[in-house]
Design a protein around this motif. Structure first.
Motif, PDB file in Angstrom:
ATOM      1  N   GLU A   1      -7.079  10.479  -0.291  1.00 46.96           N
ATOM      2  CA  GLU A   1      -8.065  11.224   0.479  1.00 46.96           C
ATOM      3  C   GLU A   1      -9.144  10.338   1.088  1.00 46.96           C
ATOM      4  N   PRO A   2      -9.776   9.394   0.344  1.00 47.31           N
ATOM      5  CA  PRO A   2     -10.791   8.545   0.989  1.00 47.31           C
ATOM      6  C   PRO A   2     -10.198   7.650   2.074  1.00 47.31           C
TER       7      PRO A   2
ATOM      8  N   ARG B   1      -7.889   8.366   4.185  1.00 44.82           N
ATOM      9  CA  ARG B   1      -7.580   9.094   5.416  1.00 44.82           C
ATOM     10  C   ARG B   1      -8.702   8.977   6.451  1.00 44.82           C
ATOM     11  N   ARG B   2      -9.919   8.678   6.005  1.00 46.45           N
ATOM     12  CA  ARG B   2     -11.050   8.566   6.924  1.00 46.45           C
ATOM     13  C   ARG B   2     -11.136   7.186   7.573  1.00 46.45           C
ATOM     14  N   SER B   3     -10.291   6.267   7.165  1.00 44.47           N
ATOM     15  CA  SER B   3     -10.324   4.904   7.675  1.00 44.47           C
ATOM     16  C   SER B   3      -9.525   4.780   8.967  1.00 44.47           C
ATOM     17  N   ALA B   4     -10.106   4.096   9.966  1.00 45.92           N
ATOM     18  CA  ALA B   4      -9.384   3.864  11.220  1.00 45.92           C
ATOM     19  C   ALA B   4      -8.157   3.000  10.990  1.00 45.92           C
TER      20      ALA B   4
ATOM     21  N   ARG C   1      -5.475   5.262   9.638  1.00 37.04           N
ATOM     22  CA  ARG C   1      -4.909   6.148  10.664  1.00 37.04           C
ATOM     23  C   ARG C   1      -3.944   5.375  11.566  1.00 37.04           C
TER      24      ARG C   1
END
Length: 226
Positions: free
Chosen positions: A200-201, A203-206, A209
């Motif tokens: 989950e943490p 997933r916020r990383s460019a 992605r």
């Protein structure tokens, strides 16, 4: 003749709380011959995470994050017996020893792969232990068919097909299922999950992605899905 013991592979970044207790649980399980931990973040490992010099433990420290699929490849490469039963587990799941023992007793044949069925609907009755054929469709990702199926995969070493380097995080389970002879699903109400605390943490990383986009492109080329 005694049944062969199970080997367990767990890659980790040390995100889930209580992971040390999970690892000790597997080390204490009589059905487990060896626990192979792929440490993708040694600097994050708690000092008391693993008992020193445990005879069942193989700790493989990495200088950088291999990501999950290549960590699976590395872990499986340590297993020498082609008929050994190997459980590849997420670090946010705990399988009780009774469940491991029942899975070990499956009448294993080359090409069998067993994955974890989704949790039953909230409010519904918890099923007893289930191990049944799964209607896997190779034209769709397993994540679309059964969420979390790849968080616990079991097979014999001989049934493992190394995952291509172009698949880093996603679709490794699809690669293994595509090479399976027969796919089964299992479930037991005593299984404990912490629900993707590692992912989950990220997933916020460019960077993450972009890695996902690259994996999807590779899956379309290699598997026709993604």
């Amino acid at each position: 003749m005694a049944e062969p013991l199970m080997q367990i592979i767990i890659p980790t970044l040390w995100k889930p709380p209580g992971l040390a207790a999970v690892l000790r649980h597997y080390l204490q399980a009589a059905v487990v011959e060896r626990l192979i931990v792929i440490d993708n973040a040694p600097a994050s490992r708690p000092a008391d995470a693993l008992p020193p010099d445990h005879p069942k433990l193989l700790l493989l420290e990495q200088s950088h994050n291999l990501y999950v699929n290549q960590a699976w490849n590395l872990g499986m490469a340590q297993v020498e017996d082609p008929e050994a039963v190997v459980a590849i587990l997420n670090d946010d799941i705990l399988l009780p020893e009774s469940v491991l023992a029942r899975l070990q007793r499956h009448p294993w044949l080359a090409g069998d792969v067993i994955g974890l069925l989704p949790e039953p609907a909230a409010g519904g009755p918890a099923p007893p232990f289930v191990l049944e054929p799964f209607p896997y469709r190779p034209d769709r990702s397993i994540g679309e068919q059964a969420k979390g199926f790849g968080s616990a995969l079991l097979m014999q070493k001989i049934s493992y097909s190394p995952i291509p380097a172009d698949l880093q995080i996603w679709f490794g389970d699809d690669w293994l299922l595509r090479h399976a002879r027969c796919v089964y699903g299992f479930w037991d109400a005593s299984i404990e999950r912490q629900h993707h605390l590692t992912m989950e943490p990220m997933r916020r990383s460019a960077v993450f992605r972009q890695r996902l986009a690259d994996d999807r492109a590779a899956a379309r080329q290699l598997l026709g899905i993604g």
